[in-house]
Write a protein that holds these residues in place. Sequence first.
Motif, PDB file in Angstrom:
ATOM      1  N   VAL A  40      -0.929  73.908 -15.046  1.00  0.00           N
ATOM      2  CA  VAL A  40      -2.236  74.383 -14.597  1.00  0.00           C
ATOM      3  C   VAL A  40      -3.313  73.532 -15.268  1.00  0.00           C
ATOM      4  O   VAL A  40      -3.423  73.500 -16.490  1.00  0.00           O
ATOM      5  CB  VAL A  40      -2.432  75.869 -14.940  1.00  0.00           C
ATOM      6  N   LYS A  42      -7.223  72.751 -15.817  1.00  0.00           N
ATOM      7  CA  LYS A  42      -8.514  73.447 -15.760  1.00  0.00           C
ATOM      8  C   LYS A  42      -9.660  72.479 -15.473  1.00  0.00           C
ATOM      9  O   LYS A  42      -9.533  71.270 -15.600  1.00  0.00           O
ATOM     10  CB  LYS A  42      -8.771  74.162 -17.094  1.00  0.00           C
ATOM     11  N   ASN A  43     -10.784  73.066 -15.061  1.00  0.00           N
ATOM     12  CA  ASN A  43     -12.049  72.340 -14.877  1.00  0.00           C
ATOM     13  C   ASN A  43     -11.920  71.164 -13.910  1.00  0.00           C
ATOM     14  O   ASN A  43     -12.278  70.022 -14.230  1.00  0.00           O
ATOM     15  CB  ASN A  43     -12.581  71.847 -16.233  1.00  0.00           C
ATOM     16  N   ARG A 399      -7.407  79.829  -5.920  1.00  0.00           N
ATOM     17  CA  ARG A 399      -7.891  79.804  -7.308  1.00  0.00           C
ATOM     18  C   ARG A 399      -7.242  80.920  -8.138  1.00  0.00           C
ATOM     19  O   ARG A 399      -6.858  80.707  -9.296  1.00  0.00           O
ATOM     20  CB  ARG A 399      -9.412  79.955  -7.341  1.00  0.00           C
ATOM     21  N   TYR A 403      -5.073  79.761 -11.215  1.00  0.00           N
ATOM     22  CA  TYR A 403      -5.681  79.927 -12.536  1.00  0.00           C
ATOM     23  C   TYR A 403      -5.296  81.240 -13.212  1.00  0.00           C
ATOM     24  O   TYR A 403      -5.049  81.274 -14.419  1.00  0.00           O
ATOM     25  CB  TYR A 403      -7.205  79.837 -12.432  1.00  0.00           C
ATOM     26  N   ASP A 404      -5.235  82.321 -12.430  1.00  0.00           N
ATOM     27  CA  ASP A 404      -4.968  83.630 -13.021  1.00  0.00           C
ATOM     28  C   ASP A 404      -3.486  83.974 -13.117  1.00  0.00           C
ATOM     29  O   ASP A 404      -3.060  84.653 -14.057  1.00  0.00           O
ATOM     30  CB  ASP A 404      -5.685  84.729 -12.226  1.00  0.00           C
TER      31      ASP A 404
END
Length: 476
Positions: A40, A42-43, A399, A403-404
Amino acid sequence: MKKGLAYTLICLLFTLNAFAQKKTVVHKPIPGSSIAPVGVVKNITDSALLDIIQRQTFRYFWHFAHPVSGLARERDNTVKGEYYWDYINEADDEPNLSKSTFGSEACAIGGTGMGILSTIVAVNRGWIGRDTALNRLIKIVDFLIKADCYHGIYPHFMNGATGKTIPFGRLDDGADIVETSYLMMGMLTAKAYFKGNSLPERYFQKRVQQMWDAADWNWHSNNGNKSLYWHWSPDNDFDMNFPVFGYDEALITYIIAASSPVHPISKELYENSWVKSASWKNGKSYFGYKLPLGNFDMGGPLFFEQYTYMGIDPNGLTDDNGVDYAEQTKSHTLINRAYCVANPKHYKGYGENSWGLTAGDSFKGYVAHCPEDDRGVIQPTAALSSFPYTPQYSMQALRHFYYDLGDKIWGPYGFADGFSETHNWYAKTHLAIDQGPIVVMIENYRTGLIWKLFMNNPDIQKGLKRLGFKSKWIKE
């Protein structure tokens, strides 16, 4: 005479090349062809996220393909060679639980077609080399030319090492016209993409044309014009007795069958078997969205709107029965999402960012999840393969999944097949027929690549016109 000699020389060249490569270790990837998985990240932008999702999901077809044939393995897990699936049995209060034994050699003919479409996306986006991809596709067509085939129609499952049919059931041990239509959708699109004049491309084009010409779709009408049958067996004939009626995932079967340059079906057969079936029309509204087609309340599993439309562009597609297929695909998707948001069974995790009911693995086995058979299981492929219809909502779900829930469902082949927060269950499995649409439908949303290639095929345009369809792609 000159064309015949050239083709003979091409065949001889590749026969000698194949013979020379027999000492190669088939499991070892060609240098530069390996795609590294990522965790994963990020950003990143939404565009970069889509790149990651498509590329990593494609790894299922590239790195997990059968090493002998290149076909797409049906799934990446077996439990002592067995898995279960669970379908709604309308005659009973309880679903019908079935079991079958396939093993790790089992390859999916329809899933292979989806893998071929994904390979085109991979080349176009630069994940793998054009020549490397073409070599894989040549391996596949050379294998299929010699594999079990019944009047040009392939079985549902095939042994990826031997090319022998793996029976899906006691009567289903021969040709499967629906799975073959997905295969041919992939093959014809690849033929259009690899359209150059190099010897490998010309060889591949010839092989695909051989398969296309040989497929006798009319055989599955059983010498009549009332029904197109899903299965035929050399031992059981048409005893399976399962007409292809709809509306469901098999619209592409009729379009492909009507497009054949050698064995096309008639519009009369299409009308009798498909349009006039009791399960074709709907016309009701759910959550404020009108659903033109389908016998299921609220539309049924979402794969109905994904398998056919990997190649067929529903935008601007209408028929002489007054159906707008852009409305059909979008409404069904919005209804499915709205049902999950309403969440009448109060399952944990359902909501605006977590939705999508379709066929796939669950804690109960393989289930055709839909509002009529909702067990609290979300299939990521449902929302992600809906990007062309609901891009904002699909991105919202993507998303959340990434992400979660990424620590639970993100892996080397993309998202796991399903999850249920209510049951604290997260699949460890991936299925060819669920991974393929993710890669292809996201690409159709982003660039329309597969739609452009498939809808510009002259045979497909003739088939669509034969059945009474109108489309912006059809040249008059």
